[in-house]
Design a protein around this motif. Structure first.
Motif, PDB file in Angstrom:
ATOM      1  N   PRO A 128      10.856   3.987   1.065  1.00 41.46           N
ATOM      2  CA  PRO A 128      10.147   4.522   2.228  1.00 41.46           C
ATOM      3  C   PRO A 128       8.704   4.914   1.900  1.00 41.46           C
ATOM      4  N   MET A 129       8.390   5.063   0.630  1.00 41.21           N
ATOM      5  CA  MET A 129       7.039   5.446   0.232  1.00 41.21           C
ATOM      6  C   MET A 129       6.202   4.229  -0.140  1.00 41.21           C
ATOM      7  N   ASN A 130       6.725   3.023   0.070  1.00 43.87           N
ATOM      8  CA  ASN A 130       6.000   1.787  -0.232  1.00 43.87           C
ATOM      9  C   ASN A 130       5.621   1.663  -1.698  1.00 43.87           C
ATOM     10  N   LEU A 131       6.436   2.184  -2.574  1.00 45.02           N
ATOM     11  CA  LEU A 131       6.136   2.051  -4.001  1.00 45.02           C
ATOM     12  C   LEU A 131       6.845   0.798  -4.535  1.00 45.02           C
ATOM     13  N   GLU A 133      -0.152   9.587   8.033  1.00 42.33           N
ATOM     14  CA  GLU A 133       0.437   9.649   6.698  1.00 42.33           C
ATOM     15  C   GLU A 133      -0.183  10.798   5.925  1.00 42.33           C
ATOM     16  N   VAL A 134       0.658  11.619   5.322  1.00 40.65           N
ATOM     17  CA  VAL A 134       0.171  12.703   4.481  1.00 40.65           C
ATOM     18  C   VAL A 134      -0.501  12.079   3.263  1.00 40.65           C
ATOM     19  N   PRO A 135      -1.784  12.433   2.990  1.00 44.31           N
ATOM     20  CA  PRO A 135      -2.432  11.790   1.847  1.00 44.31           C
ATOM     21  C   PRO A 135      -1.709  12.090   0.539  1.00 44.31           C
ATOM     22  N   SER A 136      -1.828  11.138  -0.393  1.00 43.61           N
ATOM     23  CA  SER A 136      -1.167  11.269  -1.682  1.00 43.61           C
ATOM     24  C   SER A 136      -1.590  12.572  -2.353  1.00 43.61           C
ATOM     25  N   ARG A 160       5.407  10.377   9.461  1.00 47.33           N
ATOM     26  CA  ARG A 160       4.930   9.029   9.792  1.00 47.33           C
ATOM     27  C   ARG A 160       5.643   8.494  11.026  1.00 47.33           C
ATOM     28  N   ARG A 169       0.855  -1.179   0.000  1.00 40.98           N
ATOM     29  CA  ARG A 169       0.000   0.000   0.000  1.00 40.98           C
ATOM     30  C   ARG A 169       0.897   1.236   0.000  1.00 40.98           C
ATOM     31  N   PRO A 170       0.852   2.069  -1.045  1.00 38.75           N
ATOM     32  CA  PRO A 170       1.752   3.221  -1.067  1.00 38.75           C
ATOM     33  C   PRO A 170       1.442   4.180   0.080  1.00 38.75           C
ATOM     34  N   TYR A 171       2.471   4.890   0.499  1.00 39.75           N
ATOM     35  CA  TYR A 171       2.349   5.906   1.549  1.00 39.75           C
ATOM     36  C   TYR A 171       1.277   6.918   1.147  1.00 39.75           C
ATOM     37  N   GLY A 172       0.359   7.170   2.072  1.00 37.23           N
ATOM     38  CA  GLY A 172      -0.625   8.229   1.833  1.00 37.23           C
ATOM     39  C   GLY A 172      -1.774   7.812   0.946  1.00 37.23           C
ATOM     40  N   VAL A 173      -1.910   6.520   0.644  1.00 37.23           N
ATOM     41  CA  VAL A 173      -3.023   6.044  -0.168  1.00 37.23           C
ATOM     42  C   VAL A 173      -3.830   5.061   0.674  1.00 37.23           C
ATOM     43  N   GLY A 208      -5.585   4.994   6.880  1.00 33.87           N
ATOM     44  CA  GLY A 208      -4.489   5.518   7.674  1.00 33.87           C
ATOM     45  C   GLY A 208      -3.984   6.857   7.208  1.00 33.87           C
ATOM     46  N   SER A 209      -4.324   7.255   5.983  1.00 33.80           N
ATOM     47  CA  SER A 209      -3.782   8.501   5.480  1.00 33.80           C
ATOM     48  C   SER A 209      -4.704   9.676   5.763  1.00 33.80           C
TER      49      SER A 209
END
Lengths: 344, 462
Positions: free
Chosen positions: B386-389, B256-259, B250, A333-337, A340-341
């Motif tokens: 770190p961005m889970n990509l 988490e700052v939203p995308s 985080r 799950r990408p950060y901020g998506v 939890g975001s």
């Protein structure tokens, strides 16, 4: 004229005023493809050396022929296809070594040669080389040999027993089936044809198993190799742990001896060195765990419910085929998506 | 015990990241005043946002701290002269970002005469936040961590998003750099004062000063300085990119700052320690942002040091001041080795966002990259992102130009920290591919919009 000559000279000379440019990061980790492959080979060296000590010259021949077949085939194919020669990245050598470890020690020399060549040609190069293959090349080579010359592949097992590990009483009780592998003996025992206890095999399987493939001589040395790979952080612990764990739990449920199931056959070698092959397993941690559990299930199904005594090879090849599907559905799950975001 | 639990929690909230060799050789060296250059070249764009217009003409005499460029745009910050002397030209000059930018060339008279404009604006706690922001804008203060986003914009979050937490960022996770580290040791009190001013402006409830665990002395100093004012000093695990805004939030808050969003969406404002100290300077002495601490380091320069350098000083002057080059010409990097910008020439001025000047020898340089994208699917980039990509997929799609897949895999969330390229065993230039991917995606979107626009126009005509 003189001026022109000077400028041409200046053009050739690297400009001293200027610096290299390039995109960040400007420092890189030391690990390269060849160093990783080198470390995997290094992790296999104790096992290989011990198997040569037990099996002698015939084992050495099989190992050398297999590596020569793989590396030679890669060289010839890349030369023929006008591609850059990449035998120095050691991945073909590793394929050859892994293939040799899955073969019986008393094969005629031409079989590992063909096996190595087929592993590289049909397992790797037809897909486009390193990184593009779907199936583990070493296991493709073994499957080819297994299907083509199954008589050799199932009867060339017996090696000289190691005196301090295998005592005379064990040998006596197994004498009836001299060339059978422990797994075959146990499947006979389940049918009632043989009277033998699985626990008698623990010690030989760990420290010096004379019945089986080259790489099955010592479970302890495979675990040593696994520890090397884990401390170098080259592989994910989830694959060996989930694979062996699944097989042990399912064996317990079915009613077989779980420790014997973990040690016997190619399971340890497959779980530590074959299923962890980078190219052919999923990219994410969860994907790797699912892949390993799948391997375990297929292994147990083949071992207990089919006419084959051993299922590691086909289970890994089967799950290799499913890897793209796992990669499609299991993504981090990408950060901020997603969850939890949004909550502040 | 509570401290242990919170640091254990931070360890588990940390995802991804790498451990490059730190090389923080200058960590114990005091900050010294930098060179007194004969001339400075001050670019009119040193920040994210609209470029400034020059306020002076060729031949004018300018003084230290005099405003020489400004813009009417909101997202912009004025520039000031860092020396006294004569304006020799308004020229297009190389800028650290690689482009040529309109810049003001000032030949110093060596007197460093202070401008009468420089007067302390008074007690910041007596005036309204709007006025404080105006003073901050006039002083040309931008984020000193590297991105150089105008601080007055950052300190003006939308009214519907209340700010709960103010994070003062002293993580400094880049290898080699020690400018923030030295600043925390030498000017802890000023950082705390600046933090209190920012807290007053944004109306935050709590202030966290975040420092990586490899800077024990700075943690100690900041604890002493911030104790009285109720600052919370958070010790972070040492791992690159801990100091990146999103990972920092985080790790410290679990949010988490939203995308595509901003830190204010989760009630957080992040400011660098250098920015806090600059704000404290402004309200104490009235000083605009005309100098900054720069770490000069690397195996290609004779002397390693932390220097207080006037904005607009040429990199060449700084390196001469440090004893000149050593070894073969390798890379000259503005910033750290993980995210810094490599310069082709040393005739580039130090700007507000320059946290370090790094010189690497040719002998020890990494310059060998594969000609094509080759991947052995080891999965390290996924593990360390770190961005889970999934950097390998993004690199593959960017290399082959499959733009819609890039969007599906969230290429725009990439912070270009370089962890993936750092760990890649085949040495793929993954950061380059991310940049290509982002730009290609933006171009394609623009084209599609244009196409749709023309299509709808045609329809309305027809």
């Amino acid at each position: 004229m003189a001026d022109n000559k000077k400028t041409a000279e200046e053009k050739r000379r690297p400009p001293e005023e200027l610096f290299h440019i390039g995109v960040s990061p400007h420092v890189r980790d030391r690990d390269t493809t060849s160093s990783i492959m080198g470390w995997v080979i290094a992790a296999l060296i104790p096992l290989t050396a011990y198997s040569i000590y037990i099996g002698g010259l015939s084992t050495l021949t099989v190992i050398i022929c297999s590596i020569a077949g793989a590396v030679g085939c890669e060289f010839v194919l890349q030369r023929f296809m006008h591609k850059p020669i990449t035998i120095h990245d050691l991945s073909a050598a590793l394929t050859g070594l892994l293939l040799a470890l899955t073969l019986p020690p008393r094969l005629p020399f031409w079989m590992p040669l063909i096996g190595g060549a087929v592993a590289i040609a049909l397992g790797k190069q037809v897909f486009g080389g390193l990184g593009h293959n779907i199936f583990n090349p070493a296991l493709v080579g073994r499957a080819f040999l297994f299907i083509s010359w199954s008589k050799y592949m199932t009867t060339s097992y017996l090696q000289k027993p190691v005196a301090w590990v295998v005592n005379t009483s064990t040998i006596k009780s197994i004498n009836a089936i001299t060339s059978a592998t422990p797994l075959f003996a146990m499947s006979e025992a389940r049918k009632g044809a043989l009277d033998i206890q699985a626990s008698k095999y623990y010690l030989p399987l760990l420290f010096g198993n004379p019945w089986g493939c080259i790489g099955e001589v010592s479970g302890a040395l495979i675990i040593l190799g696994l520890i090397i790979l884990l401390t170098k952080r080259l592989i994910d612990w989830r694959i060996p742990v989930c694979y062996v764990g699944t097989v042990m739990i399912l064996s317990l449920i079915i009613g077989a001896d779980p420790v014997f199931s973990a040690l016997a056959g190619g399971l340890l070698l497959g779980a530590c060195f074959m299923a962890t092959d980078y190219v052919t397993n999923p990219m994410t941690s969860w994907g790797k765990a699912i892949f390993a559990v799948g391997c375990g299930i297929v292994t147990v199904v083949i071992r207990f419910y089919s006419h084959l005594p051993e299922g590691v090879m086909f289970s890994i090849l089967f799950m290799n085929g499913i890897t793209p599907v796992i990669d499609r559905f299991i993504k981090p799950r990408p950060y901020g998506v997603g969850k939890g975001s949004a909550k502040a | 015990m509570a401290g242990f639990i919170s640091s254990a929690k931070r360890y588990f909230l940390t995802k991804g990241g790498v451990h490059p060799r730190q090389n923080k050789r200058t960590a114990s060296i005091m900050v010294f005043p930098g060179p007194n250059p004969e001339q400075v070249i001050i670019p009119l764009v040193q920040h994210t946002g609209a470029p400034c217009e020059p306020l002076v003409e060729v031949g004018d005499r300018v003084l230290v701290g005099q405003k020489i460029g400004d813009s009417d745009a909101y997202v912009s910050a004025p520039v000031h002269s860092s020396v006294s002397g004569e304006v020799a030209g308004i020229i297009s000059h190389p800028h650290p970002t690689g482009k040529d930018v309109l810049s003001i060339q000032i030949v110093s008279d060596g007197l460093n005469e202070l401008s009468p404009e420089v007067i302390p604006p008074g007690d910041p706690f007596q005036i309204s936040p709007e006025e404080v922001r105006k003073f901050i804008r006039d002083a040309g203060i931008v984020g000193l961590g590297g991105a150089a986003f105008p601080t007055h914009v950052k300190l003006a979050p939308p009214a519907e998003k209340p700010i709960r937490t103010l994070i003062i960022n002293g993580a400094e996770c880049e290898p080699y750099l020690t400018a923030d580290h030295r600043l925390m040791i030498e000017r802890g009190k000023d950082i705390v004062r600046g933090a209190l001013i920012i807290k007053h402006v944004v109306g935050a409830e709590e202030v966290i000063i975040a420092i990586e665990s490899n800077k024990r002395d700075a943690v100690q100093r900041m604890r002493e300085a911030g104790q009285k004012d109720g600052m919370h000093i958070a010790v972070l695990p040492t791992r690159y990119p801990m100091g990146a805004e999103k990972t920092l939030i985080r790790t410290l808050t679990g949010r988490e700052v939203p995308s595509g969003g901003l830190p204010s969406d989760v009630g957080v404002v992040v400011n660098n320690v250098g920015t806090a100290a600059a704000i404290a300077d402004l309200f104490e002495k009235g000083a605009p942002l005309i100098e900054r601490i720069v770490t000069v380091c690397g195996d290609g320069v004779a002397g390693n040091a932390n220097l207080r350098i006037k904005i607009g000083t040429m990199a060449r002057d700084v390196i001469e001041f440090c004893g000149g080059y050593v070894g073969g010409r390798g890379k000259l990097i503005f910033g750290g080795p993980m995210m810094g910008l490599a310069q082709y020439s040393d005739r580039v001025p130090v700007v507000k966002g320059t946290s370090g000047i790094l010189v690497l020898r040719r002998e020890n340089l990494f310059i060998k990259e594969p000609a094509h994208f080759t991947c052995i699917r080891c999965g390290r980039c996924v593990r360390y992102c770190p961005m889970n990509l999934m950097p390998y997929a993004l690199g593959m799609y960017a290399d082959s130009g499959i733009w819609d897949k890039l969007e599906q895999f969230n290429v725009n969330d990439c912070i270009e920290c370089g962890c993936c390229a750092y760990v890649c065993p085949t040495k793929n230039p993954l950061v380059q591919l991310m940049k290509v991917g982002k730009e290609g995606l933006a171009k394609r979107k623009k084209k599609l919009e244009e196409f749709e626009h023309s299509f709808s126009e045609e329809e309305s005509v027809g």
